[in-house]
Write a protein that holds these residues in place. Structure first.
Motif, short mmCIF file in Angstrom:
data_model
loop_
_atom_site.label_atom_id
_atom_site.label_comp_id
_atom_site.label_asym_id
_atom_site.label_seq_id
_atom_site.Cartn_x
_atom_site.Cartn_y
_atom_site.Cartn_z
N ALA A 1 25.20 173.10 0.38
CA ALA A 1 23.86 173.58 0.05
C ALA A 1 23.78 173.92 -1.44
CB ALA A 1 23.51 174.80 0.88
N LEU A 2 24.84 174.51 -1.95
CA LEU A 2 24.86 174.88 -3.38
C LEU A 2 24.85 173.62 -4.24
CD1 LEU A 2 25.01 177.39 -5.16
CD2 LEU A 2 27.48 177.08 -5.27
N LEU A 3 25.63 172.62 -3.81
CA LEU A 3 25.68 171.36 -4.55
C LEU A 3 24.29 170.72 -4.58
CD1 LEU A 3 27.95 169.63 -5.87
CD2 LEU A 3 27.81 168.18 -3.83
N VAL A 4 23.67 170.64 -3.39
CA VAL A 4 22.31 170.11 -3.30
C VAL A 4 21.40 170.88 -4.24
CG1 VAL A 4 20.28 169.99 -1.80
CG2 VAL A 4 22.50 169.23 -0.95
N GLY A 5 21.49 172.21 -4.16
CA GLY A 5 20.61 173.06 -4.95
C GLY A 5 20.80 172.87 -6.44
N VAL A 6 22.05 172.81 -6.88
CA VAL A 6 22.31 172.71 -8.32
C VAL A 6 21.88 171.34 -8.83
CG1 VAL A 6 24.13 172.62 -10.06
CG2 VAL A 6 24.14 174.45 -8.37
N VAL A 7 22.28 170.28 -8.11
CA VAL A 7 21.95 168.93 -8.59
C VAL A 7 20.44 168.70 -8.56
CG1 VAL A 7 22.20 166.48 -8.12
CG2 VAL A 7 24.19 167.98 -7.97
N LEU A 8 19.84 168.89 -7.37
CA LEU A 8 18.40 168.65 -7.28
C LEU A 8 17.62 169.62 -8.17
CD1 LEU A 8 17.66 167.90 -3.52
CD2 LEU A 8 17.89 166.32 -5.44
N GLY A 9 18.05 170.87 -8.20
CA GLY A 9 17.35 171.88 -8.98
C GLY A 9 17.38 171.55 -10.47
N CYS A 10 18.55 171.11 -10.95
CA CYS A 10 18.65 170.78 -12.37
C CYS A 10 17.82 169.55 -12.71
CB CYS A 10 20.11 170.56 -12.77
SG CYS A 10 21.02 172.11 -12.93
N VAL A 11 17.87 168.55 -11.84
CA VAL A 11 17.07 167.34 -12.09
C VAL A 11 15.59 167.70 -12.09
CG1 VAL A 11 16.38 165.11 -11.16
CG2 VAL A 11 18.80 165.75 -11.22
N ALA A 12 15.16 168.41 -11.05
CA ALA A 12 13.73 168.73 -10.94
C ALA A 12 13.28 169.63 -12.09
CB ALA A 12 13.46 169.41 -9.60
N LEU B 1 21.45 167.79 7.41
CA LEU B 1 20.23 168.58 7.61
C LEU B 1 20.43 170.07 7.34
CD1 LEU B 1 18.46 166.85 10.63
CD2 LEU B 1 18.05 166.59 8.17
N PRO B 2 21.51 170.68 7.85
CA PRO B 2 21.70 172.10 7.52
C PRO B 2 21.82 172.34 6.02
CG PRO B 2 23.27 171.40 9.21
CD PRO B 2 22.52 170.19 8.80
N ALA B 3 22.52 171.44 5.31
CA ALA B 3 22.69 171.63 3.87
C ALA B 3 21.35 171.52 3.15
CB ALA B 3 23.69 170.62 3.32
N LEU B 4 20.53 170.55 3.57
CA LEU B 4 19.20 170.41 2.96
C LEU B 4 18.35 171.64 3.23
CD1 LEU B 4 18.08 166.71 3.53
CD2 LEU B 4 18.59 167.87 1.37
N THR B 5 18.41 172.10 4.47
CA THR B 5 17.61 173.27 4.84
C THR B 5 18.01 174.48 4.01
OG1 THR B 5 17.53 172.44 7.10
CG2 THR B 5 16.97 174.75 6.77
N LEU B 6 19.32 174.72 3.99
CA LEU B 6 19.80 175.90 3.27
C LEU B 6 19.68 175.72 1.76
CD1 LEU B 6 21.07 178.66 3.69
CD2 LEU B 6 23.32 177.59 3.62
N GLY B 7 19.78 174.47 1.28
CA GLY B 7 19.76 174.22 -0.15
C GLY B 7 18.37 174.21 -0.76
N THR B 8 17.35 174.17 0.08
CA THR B 8 15.98 174.05 -0.44
C THR B 8 15.60 175.23 -1.32
OG1 THR B 8 15.27 172.68 1.38
CG2 THR B 8 13.56 173.88 0.21
N PHE B 9 15.89 176.43 -0.82
CA PHE B 9 15.53 177.62 -1.59
C PHE B 9 16.27 177.63 -2.93
CE2 PHE B 9 15.99 182.05 -2.84
CZ PHE B 9 14.70 182.51 -2.71
#
Ligand SMILES: Nc1ncnc2c1ncn2[C@@H]1O[C@H](COP(=O)(O)OP(=O)(O)O)[C@@H](O)[C@H]1O
Ligand SMILES: [Mg+2]
Lengths: 329, 306
Positions: free
Chosen positions: B104-115, B174-182
C-alpha cells in the motif's frame, strides 16, 4: 557592432484584473566589449526587462507585448525556447541580486557549478568538478576542492555571490547580465565583488550589462550609463559626460543623493521627493514630471522622446523638454 | 547526527511505553476474561482458579509491573484464546501485515508522486483539476466502501481478482489499492503544493538561467527540494497503514495484525492485544527513526543543525 540590440521591447503585468505596461517601449543597444550600467530606483523595470530578454519572466503574470532583442544577429524573443536555452548559461550569463536564495540549498556547490559545464560544454561530472575547482580559485575562493562538497548554507553572503559569479562565467559568456549583484551585500563586500567582476570582465573580455540603483557603483564599473525610470530611458551616455553634465532632472536627482565627493561640483544636496509612479495608473506626459521641480507644463502633457544632447559628446541622449544646464545656471 | 538519533530513539521508547501502558489500562477496564474463557455455568471456584492462574487476582499495579517486566523480555504471557505465547501469535501475522502495508505504501508513494508532479507541472490546466478532485475523493472515501466497490468491480463483475483471502500476489492487489488510496491522495496533494512553492523559489530561476533542460530543472531543482515534507508524511502515514488497516483486513479477510488485535479485543485476549499494540508501536517508532535519517540525507541544513 552591437552585441545586443533591443528594439521596441514592451512588457506588461496583469494583476488583480488590471494590466500595467511596465516597459512601454524600450530601445537600446550594447556594443561588444562595452559595460553598460543601467540605473534607476527600484520598480523602474530593470529586472523585468532583463528577465524578459532571457525568457525567464514568469508568464503569467508577466507578458511580452512586442519588440526584438537581437543578440549576435539572432532575435532572442523570436527564437524557440530550446535555442534560447542553449544560449542561457552558455553565451549569456546572468547573476541575480540575492545570493542567499539564488543557490539551491540542498545541492552541493560543486554540483551547482558543474551543471552548466555539463550542459553547455559536454563535460563529464568529473571534468566539470575539476573545472569548478579552478573557477572557485578564479572568483577568490581558496581551498576549492574541499568547498565543492559543501552546501550553500556553509558560505557567507559574499562567498555565495562569488559562487554565483563562478556559475555565470563558467562557460565564458560573451554577455554577462548582472542584476544588482552587490545590493544585498555589506558595503565592504560590495567593493570586493565589484573589483572581482571588473577584473573578470577584462580577463574574459565580456560585454556586461550591470543593473543597479546606485550611481556610485556605475561610476566604478561602467563605460556607458543608462538611467531608467518607469520602464523608460531618461538619459544615456558615456559615464563621464553624464556625471559631468546631467541633462535629465532625474539623473541630476540621483547624483545629488550620492554622498559628498562623488557628487559633481556645485550641486546642492537633495533628495528626490515623492515616490515612483503607479504603473497601473499611468499619467500622460513625462512620468517623472510629478516629482520634478523643473517640470514645464509640456512635461505634464506630453512624453518627451529620447534625443541627442547638443554637447557634442557622442551617444549622450536625454528625454526631457527642459534644458537642465540653463535651469541650473 | 548520532546524538540526535539517540535522543529520537529515547523519545520513541517513551512513546512505546506510553502506548503499551494505555493499552494495559484500557484492557483491564473492558471486563473479566475468565467469564468468557470458561463455559457457561462454571462455578465461582473455577473462575477464581482461572483468575489466579492468569494472575488477574493480584493488585493492578502488581499486574502492571509484571506485565512491563515481561514486555521487556518479549513475554506478554499466553494468549487466552490460543494458549500459546501472545507474541508468537502476533508475529505469525506480521508477514501478512507487512505485505499489505508495504505494498500500500509503495502504491501510495509511486502513484502519489506521479499524480502530485503532474498536477504541479500542469498547474492551471484540466490535468491539475482532475488530479486534485480525485485526490480529494481519495482522502474522503471511507475505506470499507472503497474496498467493497473494488471487490464488486474487479472480483465479482470482472472476475479478474480474488474477493479476499491471503494466497498469492493476486490476492494482494485489491487490498493494497484500497489501503493505498488514502496515502496516494495525501502524497499527491502535499507534493503538488510543495512543488508549486518551490517553483517560485529564486534558485529555480538560477537553474533555468543556466540553460538546464526542463527535465533537469524539474528533477534536481524542484522535485528534489519538494521531497522533504513528503518523507515526513510517509512517516506519519506508515502508522496509519500498519495500525489502521483493520478495516481493509476485515473487508478482504486478510490475516493481519490489525484484524487480530480487534478479534483479541472482542475476546478480551489481553496478552495478544498488548503484544500486537507493542509490535505496531515499535515498528512505527523504527520507521520514524528511519524517516529522521532520510530527512537529514535530503536536507543538508537539517544535518548541520543536528
Ligand atoms: N511578478 C510580478 N507581478 C506583478 N508586477 C510585477 C512583477 N514583477 C515585477 N513587477 C512590476 O514591474 C515593475 C518593474 O519591476 P522590476 O523590473 O523588478 O524593477 P527594478 O527596476 O527594481 O528591477 C514594478 O512596477 C513591479 O511592480
Ligand atoms: Mg530589480
Amino acid at each position: 557592432m552591437a552585441l545586443l540590440a533591443i528594439e521596441g521591447l514592451s512588457v506588461g503585468f496583469a494583476r488583480e484584473g488590471r494590466f500595467a505596461r511596465v516597459i512601454p517601449d524600450l530601445t537600446y543597444s550594447v556594443e561588444a566589449g562595452e559595460t553598460l550600467g543601467i540605473v534607476g530606483e527600484s520598480g523602474s523595470g530593470k529586472s523585468v526587462h532583463a528577465l524578459a530578454l532571457l525568457g525567464l519572466l514568469p508568464q503569467p503574470p508577466g507578458r511580452i507585448l512586442g519588440g526584438r532583442a537581437v543578440f549576435d544577429g539572432h532575435d532572442l524573443l523570436a527564437m524557440p525556447e530550446a535555442r534560447l536555452r542553449d544560449l542561457r548559461g552558455g553565451r549569456i550569463g546572468m547573476i541575480f541580486q540575492d545570493p542567499m536564495t539564488a543557490l539551491n540549498p540542498v545541492l552541493t556547490i560543486g554540483r551547482q557549478i558543474a551543471e552548466p559545464l555539463i550542459r553547455h560544454k559536454a563535460m563529464s561530472m568529473r571534468q566539470a568538478l575539476d573545472r569548478a575547482t579552478d573557477l572557485l580559485a578564479l572568483v577568490g575562493i581558496r581551498d576549492g576542492a574541499r568547498r565543492l562538497s559543501q552546501y550553500p548554507h556553509e558560505f557567507s553572503g559574499g562567498m555565495r555571490q562569488r559562487v554565483m559569479i563562478a556559475i555565470a562565467i563558467s562557460c565564458e559568456p560573451a554577455l554577462l547580465i548582472a542584476d544588482e549583484p552587490t545590493t544585498a551585500l555589506d558595503v565592504t563586500v560590495q567593493g570586493q565583488i565589484l573589483d572581482l567582476m571588473a577584473e573578470l570582465r577584462d580577463r574574459l573580455r565580456m560585454t556586461m550589462v550591470w543593473i543597479t540603483h546606485d550611481m556610485g557603483v556605475v561610476a566604478g564599473i561602467a563605460d556607458t550609463i543608462q538611467v531608467m525610470y518607469a520602464g523608460r530611458i531618461m538619459e544615456r551616455g558615456p559615464v563621464n559626460a553624464v556625471f559631468a553634465s546631467p541633462r535629465s532632472a532625474y539623473t541630476y536627482g540621483l547624483l545629488q543623493s550620492l554622498p559628498h565627493g562623488a557628487r559633481p561640483p556645485g550641486g546642492r544636496l537633495m533628495q528626490i521627493p515623492g515616490a515612483p509612479p503607479d504603473m497601473f495608473a499611468p499619467t500622460p506626459g513625462d512620468p517623472f514630471a510629478p516629482r520634478n521641480p523643473f517640470a514645464t507644463p509640456r512635461c505634464h502633457r506630453e512624453a518627451p522622446p529620447l534625443r541627442a544632447v547638443e554637447d557634442s559628446v557622442a551617444g549622450h541622449m536625454v528625454a526631457a523638454w527642459y534644458d537642465l544646464p540653463r535651469l541650473l545656471a | 547526527m548520532g546524538r540526535f538519533l539517540l535522543s529520537r530513539l529515547g523519545d520513541g521508547i517513551v512513546a512505546i511505553w506510553g502506548v503499551v501502558t494505555i493499552v494495559f489500562v484500557v484492557s483491564r477496564l473492558l471486563g473479566d476474561p475468565a467469564i468468557l474463557l470458561l463455559p457457561v455455568g462454571a462455578t465461582e471456584e473455577q473462575l477464581q482458579a482461572l483468575r489466579a492462574g492468569l494472575g488477574l487476582d493480584r493488585p493492578i499495579w502488581e499486574q502492571y509491573v509484571t506485565f512491563l517486566g515481561g514486555a521487556l523480555r518479549g513475554d506478554f504471557g499466553q494468549s487466552f484464546q490460543f494458549m500459546r505465547p501472545a507474541l508468537s501469535v502476533v508475529l505469525e501475522r506480521m508477514p501478512a501485515t507487512m505485505a499489505l502495508a508495504g505494498s500500500a505504501l509503495l502504491v501510495g508513494v509511486v502513484l502519489g508522486c506521479v499524480a502530485g508532479s503532474m498536477a504541479a507541472l500542469f498547474r492551471g490546466t484540466i490535468v491539475e483539476g482532475v488530479v486534485m478532485l480525485l485526490a480529494l475523493l481519495g482522502q474522503a472515501t471511507p475505506v470499507f466502501w472503497l474496498g467493497l466497490l473494488l471487490i464488486l468491480l474487479f472480483a465479482v463483475d470482472l472476475g479478474l481478482l480474488p474477493t479476499g483471502g491471503y494466497d498469492g500476489p493476486m490476492s494482494l492487489v485489491l487490498p493494497a489499492l484500497t489501503l493505498g488510496t488514502f496515502t496516494t491522495a495525501s502524497i499527491a496533494r502535499l507534493l503538488r503544493s510543495g512543488m508549486l512553492d518551490v517553483m517560485k523559489d529564486d534558485h529555480v530561476r538560477t537553474a533555468r538561467a543556466k540553460g538546464l533542460l526542463p527535465g533537469t530543472v524539474f528533477l534536481w531543482h524542484i522535485a528534489r527540494n519538494s521531497l522533504i515534507p513528503v518523507v515526513t508524511m510517509v512517516g506519519i502515514l506508515a502508522g496509519e497503514l500498519l495500525g489502521g488497516s483493520v478495516v481493509t483486513e476485515t473487508v478482504f479477510s486478510w490475516p493481519g495484525v490489525g484484524r487480530l488485535i480487534v478479534q483479541a479485543m472482542e475476546a478480551k485476549d489481553f496478552p495478544v492485544v498488548q503484544a500486537g499494540v507493542m509490535v505496531i508501536a515499535t515498528i512505527f517508532v523504527v520507521i520514524n527513526l528511519f524517516v529522521d535519517l532520510l530527512y537529514g540525507l535530503l536536507d543538508p541544513r537539517i544535518r548541520a543543525r543536528r
